[in-house]
Design an enzyme around this catalytic site. Structure first.
Site, mmCIF file in Angstrom:
data_model
loop_
_atom_site.group_PDB
_atom_site.id
_atom_site.type_symbol
_atom_site.label_atom_id
_atom_site.label_comp_id
_atom_site.label_asym_id
_atom_site.label_seq_id
_atom_site.Cartn_x
_atom_site.Cartn_y
_atom_site.Cartn_z
ATOM 1 N N SER A 320 0.831 -1.201 0.000
ATOM 2 C CA SER A 320 0.000 0.000 0.000
ATOM 3 C C SER A 320 0.869 1.255 0.000
ATOM 4 C CB SER A 320 -0.905 -0.009 1.234
ATOM 5 O OG SER A 320 -1.454 1.264 1.476
ATOM 6 N N GLU A 333 -6.848 -9.341 -8.926
ATOM 7 C CA GLU A 333 -7.535 -8.138 -9.399
ATOM 8 C C GLU A 333 -7.234 -7.872 -10.870
ATOM 9 O OE1 GLU A 333 -6.309 -5.068 -6.740
ATOM 10 O OE2 GLU A 333 -7.335 -5.950 -5.004
#
Length: 472
Positions: A320, A333
């Protein structure tokens, strides 16, 4: 300042300046100046397939006495150079062009004619002794050539890229099915706990889904490899000698190792592209399958501490921007996004396939662009999915054991013994008390410890079809 030098080329319309170092000619230059929409271009696979196509056409024309050996030899040499990718930079046209793909066919004719003439000692733009229309396009029309190239290019893409990727994916899922064949987890329906199963069972399901998807695609290739070459303008074969189609297909089959056959009805492959729509439909099914698989893995690895967290995804080295050490299911994803594009492409292909007007479909470029993009994206995504996610995937055995032990649905195994209503009492008590169903059943006095272990033991509840299929 533009330092490009130009040569003047003539065609039926007049004279136009073409960059002197480019092998395309007047028609390509006119199209380049007319069609200035977007930045998308047809994939190089189309260009390379046109190289094989024009070499096969030259062979057929020579065999039928329509092209002398010297010219045919030069054309074949130049065409094979195009097929090898040596002239990719000389195919500048955008995807957005005439719906028949005429400009790309003419681009190929001009590049091959100029290169063949150069091989014979003549200058670019001379159109002598080889003319782009009279010799390179001999016995052909864009209307039969472009759809032939479309079908062959799609077939090659499937066989060279997609099938190997799907084979590797089946093998990877099969390996995981065996690896986790003895690890228990609670199955889930409606997103909620169901009865026990083995983790390997999930991967065996995925393997079978991919196997069936591959079979569906393979079954439609026979129809796709039937090509309309020889139909020329509208499927009647005007200006093409008898036997041209068979000789063309024979040469293409030998060159590419594909079982290419002449279309039984030429006009069918020119006015419609049902086989490509069918292929896209199967790619859409595959995208649906892969979305389900990717989402399963995302959810089962979610958390991991505050979510399900039963699967442990491998570290991809990314994190992140604000939360140090956070690990996300990035590869899954990516797969989902690829599948979304493939699904969107199928909508495009469906509409494009429905754009046949009388004797010609006029949405060929956008149709084949969408199909080839779907094949490429799925092929690449499958390989990354396998290498960066599936092969390194593990399970949290401690969490799985805890989840299985605390599942309320273990009580389902008691139904044949005490009945549905009594089992409902057990599960309600376990839920209210926060205990295991075993403790709840014993507290209610509905079964003995031995009876519970015989009927509601997770291993005893797997059922006759829980065994993982042996590796293929």
């Amino acid at each position: 300042m533009n330092d490009t030098t130009y040569r003047n080329e003539q065609d039926a319309v007049g004279t136009i300046a073409v960059p002197a170092n480019r092998y395309w000619g007047a028609q390509t230059q006119r199209a380049l100046e007319l069609f200035t929409i977007g930045s998308e271009r047809l994939p190089n696979r189309i260009v390379h397939t046109f190289g094989w196509h024009k070499a096969a056409a030259a062979y057929a024309n020579q065999q039928l006495g329509r092209l002398e050996e010297t010219l045919a030899s030069a054309i074949q040499t130049a065409s094979l150079e195009v097929a090898k990718g040596l002239f990719d930079d000389h195919f500048p046209l955008p995807l957005w062009q005439t719906g028949s793909g005429t400009q790309t066919n003419m681009n190929a004719n001009e590049v091959i004619a100029n290169r063949a003439n150069e091989l014979l000692g003549h200058s670019l733009g001379s159109k002598f002794p080889i003319h782009p229309n009279d010799h390179i396009n001999l016995s052909q029309s864009s209307n039969d050539s472009f759809p032939t190239v479309m079908n062959i290019a799609a077939s090659l893409a499937v066989r060279e890229s997609l099938f190997p990727a799907l084979d590797r994916m089946q093998a990877s899922f099969s390996s995981k099915a065996q690896e986790f064949g003895g690890v228990m987890r609670i199955g889930r329906t409606h997103l909620n706990d169901a009865v026990p199963m083995v983790v390997g069972q999930s991967f065996d399901v995925y393997r079978r889904q991919i196997e069936l998807g591959s079979q569906r695609i393979d079954q439609c290739l026979t129809r796709l490899q039937e090509v309309p070459q020889g139909g020329t303008a509208i499927g009647t074969g005007v200006n093409a000698p008898l036997g041209f189609d068979a000789l063309f297909c024979k040469h293409m089959s030998a060159s590419l190792g594909l079982p290419i056959e002449p279309a039984q009805v030429k006009g069918e492959g020119m006015a419609a592209h049902d086989s490509l729509v069918e292929l896209s439909g199967h790619l859409n099914v595959l995208a649906t399958t892969l979305t389900k698989i990717a989402n399963d893995i995302r959810l089962l690895s979610a958390g991991p501490r505050s979510g399900i967290g039963e699967y442990v995804i491998p570290d991809d080295g990314l994190s992140s921007s604000i939360m140090p050490g956070k690990r996300n299911a990035t590869v899954a994803e990516v797969m989902v996004q690829v599948c979304q594009r493939v699904m969107g492409n199928h909508v495009t292909v469906t509409h494009a396939g429905a754009s046949g007007l009388f004797e010609l479909n006029v949405a060929k470029p956008v149709l084949i662009h969408a199909v080839l993009q779907s094949i490429e994206l799925l092929s690449n995504a499958c390989d990354i999915f396998i290498e960066r996610l599936i092969d390194g995937l593990d399970v949290d055995r401690h969490k799985l054991e805890k989840n299985v032990a605390m599942s309320l649905m273990l009580a389902t195994g008691l139904s044949p013994l005490v009945g549905y209503d009594q089992v409902a009492k057990i599960t309600r008590k376990a839920q209210q008390d926060g205990t295991s169903v075993r403790d709840a059943a014993l507290a209610l006095g509905l079964v003995t410890a031995q009876e519970f272990d015989e009927h509601a033991n997770p291993s005893a509840m797997l059922g006759p079809f829980s065994a993982v299929t042996k590796e293929r």
